[in-house]
Design an enzyme around this catalytic site. Structure first.
Site, PDB file in Angstrom:
ATOM      1  N   CYS A  84      -2.794  -0.626   7.539  1.00  0.00           N
ATOM      2  CA  CYS A  84      -2.050   0.632   7.434  1.00  0.00           C
ATOM      3  C   CYS A  84      -2.369   1.574   8.591  1.00  0.00           C
ATOM      4  O   CYS A  84      -1.495   2.314   9.049  1.00  0.00           O
ATOM      5  CB  CYS A  84      -2.307   1.299   6.082  1.00  0.00           C
ATOM      6  SG  CYS A  84      -1.567   0.367   4.718  1.00  0.00           S
TER       7      CYS A  84
ATOM      8  N   CYS B 264      -6.472   1.329   5.134  1.00  0.00           N
ATOM      9  CA  CYS B 264      -7.071   0.075   5.582  1.00  0.00           C
ATOM     10  C   CYS B 264      -6.654  -0.140   7.038  1.00  0.00           C
ATOM     11  O   CYS B 264      -5.837   0.609   7.586  1.00  0.00           O
ATOM     12  CB  CYS B 264      -6.586  -1.078   4.704  1.00  0.00           C
ATOM     13  SG  CYS B 264      -4.846  -1.527   4.970  1.00  0.00           S
TER      14      CYS B 264
ATOM     15  N   HIS C 299       0.836  -1.193   0.000  1.00  0.00           N
ATOM     16  CA  HIS C 299       0.000   0.000   0.000  1.00  0.00           C
ATOM     17  C   HIS C 299       0.875   1.249   0.000  1.00  0.00           C
ATOM     18  O   HIS C 299       2.047   1.219   0.404  1.00  0.00           O
ATOM     19  CB  HIS C 299      -0.920  -0.006   1.208  1.00  0.00           C
ATOM     20  CG  HIS C 299      -2.003  -1.038   1.110  1.00  0.00           C
ATOM     21  ND1 HIS C 299      -2.999  -1.150   2.047  1.00  0.00           N
ATOM     22  CD2 HIS C 299      -2.254  -1.989   0.178  1.00  0.00           C
ATOM     23  CE1 HIS C 299      -3.822  -2.124   1.691  1.00  0.00           C
ATOM     24  NE2 HIS C 299      -3.379  -2.650   0.567  1.00  0.00           N
TER      25      HIS C 299
ATOM     26  N   GLU D 292       0.802   3.805   1.907  1.00  0.00           N
ATOM     27  CA  GLU D 292       1.261   4.134   3.261  1.00  0.00           C
ATOM     28  C   GLU D 292       2.470   3.290   3.642  1.00  0.00           C
ATOM     29  O   GLU D 292       3.440   3.783   4.216  1.00  0.00           O
ATOM     30  CB  GLU D 292       0.148   3.880   4.308  1.00  0.00           C
ATOM     31  CG  GLU D 292      -1.128   4.631   4.056  1.00  0.00           C
ATOM     32  CD  GLU D 292      -2.159   3.814   3.290  1.00  0.00           C
ATOM     33  OE1 GLU D 292      -3.349   3.929   3.611  1.00  0.00           O
ATOM     34  OE2 GLU D 292      -1.772   3.068   2.356  1.00  0.00           O
TER      35      GLU D 292
END
Length: 157
Positions: free
Chosen positions: A114, A111, A83, A85
């Protein structure tokens, strides 16, 4: 020219615009996400979602989650990509930059995985453009007292 006539973007517009620009590097076939880590109005690190370095990208190899019709937000473990992040934190770590006390500008809310990383990285604030439906992530950030706010473009303020 005296500088008073120069139109400059406000900080939120500047950093969110940068996050959207960074998202264009994503090779994800489902959702393009960009992230910018900022402290004291300075960019510390950037990240976008996609496969790790030296690994074939999803646009080349394909997307198993897409092939299996896995709903958004589920079965992250079978995804080739990281991701945005995660990549922003890894870039900061690679170059020895602390995320503590910083703000994370991101094109979509995080999510739950993260969100936990955001908390432990010491992020003070998350500014997002578009919502991503993950109630667990929202709960974690709220419980940890991380300031979360939705970005509004200048013309909507």
């Amino acid at each position: 020219m005296n500088g008073n006539n120069i139109e400059r973007p406000e900080w939120d517009d500047y950093f969110m615009g940068t996050a959207f620009l960074i998202s264009k590097r994503s090779t994800c076939l489902r959702r393009k996400v960009g992230a910018v880590l900022v402290r004291d109005n300075r960019i510390l690190a950037t990240g976008y979602n996609g496969a790790p370095s030296k690994v074939e990208h999803c646009d080349v190899k394909g997307c198993l989650r897409q092939e299996l019709n896995v709903p958004s937000g589920q079965r992250h473990e079978i995804c080739r990509g990281l991701h945005a992040e995660q990549n922003v934190f890894l870039q900061a770590a690679k170059f020895g930059v602390s995320a503590n006390g910083s703000t994370l500008y991101i094109t979509n809310t995080p999510c739950s995985i993260c969100a936990k990383m955001i908390i432990n990285a010491g992020i003070s604030e998350v500014v997002f453009a578009d919502a991503y439906p993950d109630q667990m992530a929202d709960g974690f950030l709220k419980e940890a007292k991380i300031k979360v706010r939705q970005y509004k473009p200048k013309e909507e303020r």
